[in-house]
Motif scaffolding. Structure first.
Motif, PDB file in Angstrom:
ATOM      1  N   LYS A   2       0.836  -1.192   0.000  1.00 56.75           N
ATOM      2  CA  LYS A   2       0.000   0.000   0.000  1.00 56.75           C
ATOM      3  C   LYS A   2       0.874   1.247   0.000  1.00 56.75           C
ATOM      4  CE  LYS A   2      -3.985  -2.078   1.074  1.00 56.75           C
ATOM      5  NZ  LYS A   2      -5.188  -2.025   0.393  1.00 56.75           N
ATOM      6  N   TYR A   3       0.354   2.311  -0.571  1.00 57.89           N
ATOM      7  CA  TYR A   3       0.986   3.610  -0.453  1.00 57.89           C
ATOM      8  C   TYR A   3       0.611   4.181   0.909  1.00 57.89           C
ATOM      9  CZ  TYR A   3       1.768   3.666  -5.512  1.00 57.89           C
ATOM     10  OH  TYR A   3       2.191   3.391  -6.776  1.00 57.89           O
ATOM     11  N   SER A   4       1.563   4.798   1.576  1.00 58.33           N
ATOM     12  CA  SER A   4       1.243   5.458   2.843  1.00 58.33           C
ATOM     13  C   SER A   4       2.219   6.601   3.076  1.00 58.33           C
ATOM     14  CB  SER A   4       1.290   4.474   4.011  1.00 58.33           C
ATOM     15  OG  SER A   4       2.608   4.036   4.236  1.00 58.33           O
ATOM     16  N   PHE A  29       6.069   3.258  -0.655  1.00 59.68           N
ATOM     17  CA  PHE A  29       5.552   3.090  -2.001  1.00 59.68           C
ATOM     18  C   PHE A  29       6.356   2.002  -2.692  1.00 59.68           C
ATOM     19  CE2 PHE A  29       8.312   6.895  -1.936  1.00 59.68           C
ATOM     20  CZ  PHE A  29       9.367   6.439  -2.718  1.00 59.68           C
ATOM     21  N   PRO A  30       5.851   1.444  -3.797  1.00 62.65           N
ATOM     22  CA  PRO A  30       6.562   0.375  -4.494  1.00 62.65           C
ATOM     23  C   PRO A  30       7.921   0.841  -5.016  1.00 62.65           C
ATOM     24  CG  PRO A  30       4.305   0.507  -5.230  1.00 62.65           C
ATOM     25  CD  PRO A  30       4.546   1.707  -4.374  1.00 62.65           C
ATOM     26  N   ARG A  60       6.720 -10.528  -2.019  1.00 64.43           N
ATOM     27  CA  ARG A  60       5.394 -10.129  -1.558  1.00 64.43           C
ATOM     28  C   ARG A  60       5.069  -8.701  -2.022  1.00 64.43           C
ATOM     29  NH1 ARG A  60       5.512  -8.845   4.233  1.00 64.43           N
ATOM     30  NH2 ARG A  60       6.007  -6.822   3.367  1.00 64.43           N
ATOM     31  N   ASP A  61       6.031  -7.790  -1.836  1.00 67.31           N
ATOM     32  CA  ASP A  61       5.813  -6.399  -2.251  1.00 67.31           C
ATOM     33  C   ASP A  61       5.698  -6.284  -3.762  1.00 67.31           C
ATOM     34  OD1 ASP A  61       5.937  -5.784   0.397  1.00 67.31           O
ATOM     35  OD2 ASP A  61       7.943  -4.901   0.311  1.00 67.31           O
TER      36      ASP A  61
END
Length: 109
Positions: A2-4, A29-30, A60-61
């Protein structure tokens, strides 16, 4: 993934008869977005090395990331038009993205 974003500290520092704002932000972020983020020099940054992260977590990411929109071919390096969500080309682009993503995921084992 998730972006946070989380503000850690926000300060005003006196400087030459005015104030300068200094804000410390923790963002997630990715990894694919990192190169774009690093091109903006007005921000100091500290990023984690992909060598220091276990491969299970990287996978996973990696598998949780997918672009929100797919660009159409166009002039220049910045896309100006995107495929409409749910259109034939959008569905094909998503299928190809997911297929390539999972092929790379299984090759990395």
């Amino acid at each position: 993934m998730k972006y946070s974003a989380k503000v850690i500290l926000d300060s005003l520092i006196p400087y030459k008869n005015s104030y300068v704002r200094v804000t410390t932000v923790e963002v997630t972020f990715p990894r694919i977005v990192l190169a774009e983020q690093n091109t903006h020099r007005n921000q100091s940054r500290n990023t984690s090395s992909s060598r220091a992260i276990p491969s299970k977590r990287l996978r996973r990411d990696f598998c949780s990331f997918e672009p929100h929109r797919f660009p159409k071919n166009g002039k220049g390096m910045q896309p100006s038009k995107f495929f409409r969500r749910g259109s034939f080309y959008d569905i094909v682009a998503r299928f190809l993205w997911r297929t390539a993503k999972y092929v790379m995921f299984f090759i990395s084992w």
